[in-house]
Design an enzyme around this catalytic site. Structure first.
Site, short mmCIF file in Angstrom:
data_model
loop_
_atom_site.label_atom_id
_atom_site.label_comp_id
_atom_site.label_asym_id
_atom_site.label_seq_id
_atom_site.Cartn_x
_atom_site.Cartn_y
_atom_site.Cartn_z
N TYR A 132 10.18 9.77 99.83
CA TYR A 132 11.73 9.57 100.13
C TYR A 132 12.39 8.06 100.17
O TYR A 132 11.67 7.37 101.56
CB TYR A 132 12.55 10.79 101.16
N GLU B 257 19.53 7.00 96.08
CA GLU B 257 18.33 7.77 96.92
C GLU B 257 17.35 7.97 95.51
O GLU B 257 17.77 7.96 94.40
CB GLU B 257 19.07 9.24 97.28
#
Length: 413
Positions: free
Chosen positions: A132, A220
């Protein structure tokens, strides 16, 4: 050993994942177009609007494994059936047909879901690890920060709640920019090694420059993957743009998809109203964002639930007030309207004129509670009293909130 500048935060702070108003979201395929411009590695893919063009896209991409992804402005698509792995062009066509023309419901869309007008057909990737990575603003510190984790493919809130030791954070000094050692700290913290470290640094620098150049509020990548041959690439892409800066970003502005926006919020923007839909039944019409937040807090404190955030702005006119009334009354859940105006730039008598005109024009059938203070407030109160309309006056904000909660519940006492 984890580098000192990529320490575990122990939690994900509110600024790191809090939803932000006034943002323009991009679809995944649009975000990946931007990624490619900044040298960020992504799998090859094509957007399609019909099952036939989806199958043709798979053929053009080549290979024997594809992923079909519904294009909506929301996360959680996979769990909602919006991401399908396909092993033939026939399966690609079937997956696209099952998604297109439907409304995808995820935890981020609410029960009404969002319409699927396009799908993104992407080559399958041989995944060895999922990571992530995101870049966003720490408003408390006035610095951009990279957030990273070895637990990619999961909601970062879940990671923070159950395995907070896997959260890494690096803050970037605005006068220095992103440094090489910070990229390496994150890479080492993610367990990358060898050529993967340099590949990660290229991605991190690309994300940082993209964020700055395009006035982003969030970039993101979830997941950022390590492939079986040791490569590093962005398997997903999410970009939010600061809506207040879109006027100077013509390329990004062209990406806007009104079909993905809340209809009431879109209507509000056409009248220069700052509006955010909420789930309650007490509509709020206030001038000033701070006062609007305080008004909603008071409603909740006294047991009610606000139906919206609505800031009519400092230059409110009778026409804008009328538009605001029409907007909030288009919400069928509204059972009372609380108007809270502090007259500074805008005079209270102008607001009162707008309230009277709106109630007469729109035909308001729910209780209207009005609290006016500031310039010409006494004149405004006399106007409302002389109107003959069923408008409940309030002496202060607490009085207004308690009356709104009581009337919304149908109590007259």
């Amino acid at each position: 050993m984890r580098a000192p500048f990529a320490q575990n935060t122990g939690r994900v702070d509110s600024w790191e994942r809090a939803p932000r108003a006034a943002t323009m979201n991009l679809h995944e395929f649009q975000a990946k177009e931007l990624f490619q411009r900044y040298g960020i590695a992504v799998p090859r893919g094509q957007v399609a609007a019909t099952p036939a063009t989806a199958a043709a896209a798979a053929t053009a991409l080549g290979g024997s494994l594809w992923v079909v992804k519904a294009q909506v402005h929301a996360g959680g698509r996979g769990k909602a059936g919006g991401v399908k792995l396909c092993r033939s062009t026939a399966e690609v066509s079937q997956a696209a047909a099952a998604m297109l023309g439907t409304r995808l419901v995820t935890p981020q869309t609410g029960p009404e879901g969002l319409p699927v007008h396009q799908v993104y057909v992407e080559q399958g990737s041989p995944i060895a690890r999922e990571l992530y990575l995101s870049l966003l603003l720490n408003r408390d510190r006035s610095r951009l920060a990279f957030i990273a984790s070895q637990a990619g493919g999961m909601d970062i809130e879940e990671v923070a709640a159950h395995t907070p030791e896997q959260i890494l954070k690096v803050e970037i000094h605005p006068a220095v920019g992103l440094s090489g050692y910070q990229c390496r700290d994150l890479a080492f913290g993610l367990g990358l090694e060898g050529t993967q470290v340099a590949a990660f640094e290229k991605i991190a620098r690309g994300i940082y420059q993209l964020y700055i150049d395009n006035d982003a509020s969030l970039v993101e990548v979830n997941p950022l993957i390590v492939t079986k041959d040791g490569g590093v690439m962005a398997l997903d892409a999410k970009i939010n743009i600061d809506a207040n800066a879109v006027f100077r970003q013509p390329t990004v502005a062209a990406y806007r998809d009104p079909s993905q926006e809340d209809p009431m919020e879109r209507q509000a923007s056409e009248h220069d109203l700052n509006y955010v839909s909420l789930d309650g039944d007490i509509a709020c019409m206030v001038n000033g964002a701070g006062l609007a937040m305080a008004t909603m807090d008071l409603i909740k404190l006294h047991g009610g639930q606000p139906a919206n955030f609505l800031d009519v702005g400092g230059g409110a006119t009778p026409e804008r007030v009328t538009a605001a009334f029409k907007l909030i009354l288009s919400n069928p859940r509204v059972r009372a309207i609380l108007v809270n105006i502090f007259g500074g730039i805008v005079r209270c008598d102008i607001i009162a004129e707008g309230i009277v005109a709106a109630v007469k024009t729109v035909g308001v059938s729910v209780p209207v509670i009005v609290r006016l203070e500031g310039t010409n407030a006494d004149v405004a109160r006399r106007q409302l009293a002389a109107s003959g309309l069923a408008i409940t006056a309030a002496s202060d904000l607490t009085d207004a909130a308690t009356k709104a909660v009581r009337l919304a519940a149908g109590r007259k006492d």
